[in-house]
Design a protein around this motif. Sequence first.
Motif, mmCIF file in Angstrom:
data_model
loop_
_atom_site.group_PDB
_atom_site.id
_atom_site.type_symbol
_atom_site.label_atom_id
_atom_site.label_comp_id
_atom_site.label_asym_id
_atom_site.label_seq_id
_atom_site.Cartn_x
_atom_site.Cartn_y
_atom_site.Cartn_z
ATOM 1 N N ARG A 197 -11.390 3.710 -6.879
ATOM 2 C CA ARG A 197 -12.795 3.913 -6.551
ATOM 3 C C ARG A 197 -13.099 3.588 -5.095
ATOM 4 N N ILE A 198 -12.445 2.591 -4.535
ATOM 5 C CA ILE A 198 -12.626 2.299 -3.112
ATOM 6 C C ILE A 198 -12.131 3.477 -2.283
ATOM 7 N N ILE A 199 -10.988 4.027 -2.672
ATOM 8 C CA ILE A 199 -10.448 5.203 -1.989
ATOM 9 C C ILE A 199 -11.422 6.377 -2.103
ATOM 10 N N SER A 200 -12.014 6.545 -3.292
ATOM 11 C CA SER A 200 -12.951 7.652 -3.499
ATOM 12 C C SER A 200 -14.161 7.533 -2.584
ATOM 13 N N VAL A 201 -14.667 6.314 -2.446
ATOM 14 C CA VAL A 201 -15.810 6.092 -1.551
ATOM 15 C C VAL A 201 -15.389 6.342 -0.098
ATOM 16 N N ALA A 225 -13.487 -1.499 -13.926
ATOM 17 C CA ALA A 225 -13.114 -1.834 -12.548
ATOM 18 C C ALA A 225 -13.514 -0.715 -11.595
ATOM 19 N N MET A 226 -13.358 0.532 -12.046
ATOM 20 C CA MET A 226 -13.762 1.682 -11.235
ATOM 21 C C MET A 226 -15.249 1.654 -10.940
ATOM 22 N N LEU A 227 -16.028 1.398 -11.967
ATOM 23 C CA LEU A 227 -17.489 1.401 -11.816
ATOM 24 C C LEU A 227 -17.948 0.311 -10.857
ATOM 25 N N VAL A 228 -17.438 -0.904 -11.032
ATOM 26 C CA VAL A 228 -17.845 -2.030 -10.187
ATOM 27 C C VAL A 228 -17.417 -1.807 -8.734
ATOM 28 N N ALA A 229 -16.168 -1.369 -8.542
ATOM 29 C CA ALA A 229 -15.654 -1.164 -7.178
ATOM 30 C C ALA A 229 -16.409 -0.054 -6.461
ATOM 31 N N ALA A 230 -16.710 1.036 -7.178
ATOM 32 C CA ALA A 230 -17.451 2.137 -6.561
ATOM 33 C C ALA A 230 -18.868 1.704 -6.198
ATOM 34 N N ILE A 289 -6.769 -3.190 -13.660
ATOM 35 C CA ILE A 289 -8.040 -3.574 -13.027
ATOM 36 C C ILE A 289 -7.963 -3.346 -11.524
ATOM 37 N N ILE A 290 -6.877 -3.809 -10.923
ATOM 38 C CA ILE A 290 -6.697 -3.619 -9.478
ATOM 39 C C ILE A 290 -6.568 -2.135 -9.146
ATOM 40 N N GLY A 291 -5.788 -1.427 -9.972
ATOM 41 C CA GLY A 291 -5.590 0.006 -9.740
ATOM 42 C C GLY A 291 -6.874 0.790 -9.834
ATOM 43 N N GLY A 292 -7.681 0.510 -10.883
ATOM 44 C CA GLY A 292 -8.956 1.200 -11.032
ATOM 45 C C GLY A 292 -9.890 0.929 -9.867
ATOM 46 N N ALA A 293 -9.906 -0.324 -9.407
ATOM 47 C CA ALA A 293 -10.757 -0.687 -8.269
ATOM 48 C C ALA A 293 -10.315 0.036 -6.993
#
Length: 362
Positions: free
Chosen positions: A15-19, A232-237, A8-12
């Motif tokens: 996505r933060i890095i991607s943004v 987690a990716m979707l929410v964080a992005a 969960i942390i990794g996926g988040a």
Amino acid sequence: MKEKRNIIIGGAIIRIISVLSVLYGNPKNMGICVACFIRDIADSLGLHRTEIVQYIRPEIIGMVLCSFILALGSREFKSRGGSSPFIRFYLGFIVIIGALMFLGCPTRMVLRLAGGDLNALFGIGGFVVGILIGIVCLRKGFSLKRSYKQTKLEGFLFPAINIVLFIMLISSSALLLFSKEGPGSQHAPAFIALTIGLAVGVICQKTRLCMVSGFRDLILFKDYYFLLGFLAMLVAAFIGNLTFGFFTPGFTDQPVAHTDGLWNFLGMVLAEWGSVLLGGCPMRQLILSGEGNIDSVITIFGMLVGAAFCHNFQLASSSKGPTSNSQIAVIVCFFILGIISYYSCKADKDIKNKLKVDVSIG
């Protein structure tokens, strides 16, 4: 519980890095897209000549090299290959055709939706349907057969190629082509992009994160471990895009996207069906290639050639929508994928039947 928390942390974080990569210069609603970045690399190497998508993407290089270094350090590096290599090449080729119809891999699909691109909803529908078709094939006995131990040199060559590409990039080698406008001209500084790729590589290598595995494992094994990373990716992005003002909801005027729902859907069906048969999404193939998996390297080269083929023969979509050639290509690829699936399942059944006969005779 610890593993679930980590993914969960990794996926988040991914996505933060991607943004953040968009803040540093990457195209909007893209950040990190394995399919798009492989296409850009293919054009920078001169395999096709679409002037707006020419750049060696350090994010790809970082993911491969990080996986390689971590696998060596943890003694997980195993040079193996020989599992239906030409079929894997074809599957990589087909996956990229589907992805370039949709204009993105599953990683970008999530980013597009989190950025407000509602066309990605059709992609998510195709994503799920493609995985379901792939699961049916797996349940019917689909197999690309076993791999075999290879020399360490085999496993070292692909990371070495990536190092050479990065040196060529930072030295602005005359052998490479670079876009002066369009998505290819939009990129983070080379060393920042490499760092982003390394960070993503750490997370993916340690958590085994895969976009396809989330839904596949949920349906096959009732295991939602990978699905947690997807969510987690979707929410964080989404939070990241809201924070930085990148969220612009709607169907029209979305960056590097088209509004044809049917072909967005079919493109992702094709890409995900192929990815399930390969055993992982394009991002997962990059990580495996760094760990010494020669079969994944062959898959990536299939994607590279497929991307060049798409642009040389106008098989890729654009913001104007899919071309007639791209629509024909997707239909043909469905037919080819069906043949590969059928005969790979049939061959496996024939082998099992032969073994039963041999046992009964013995």
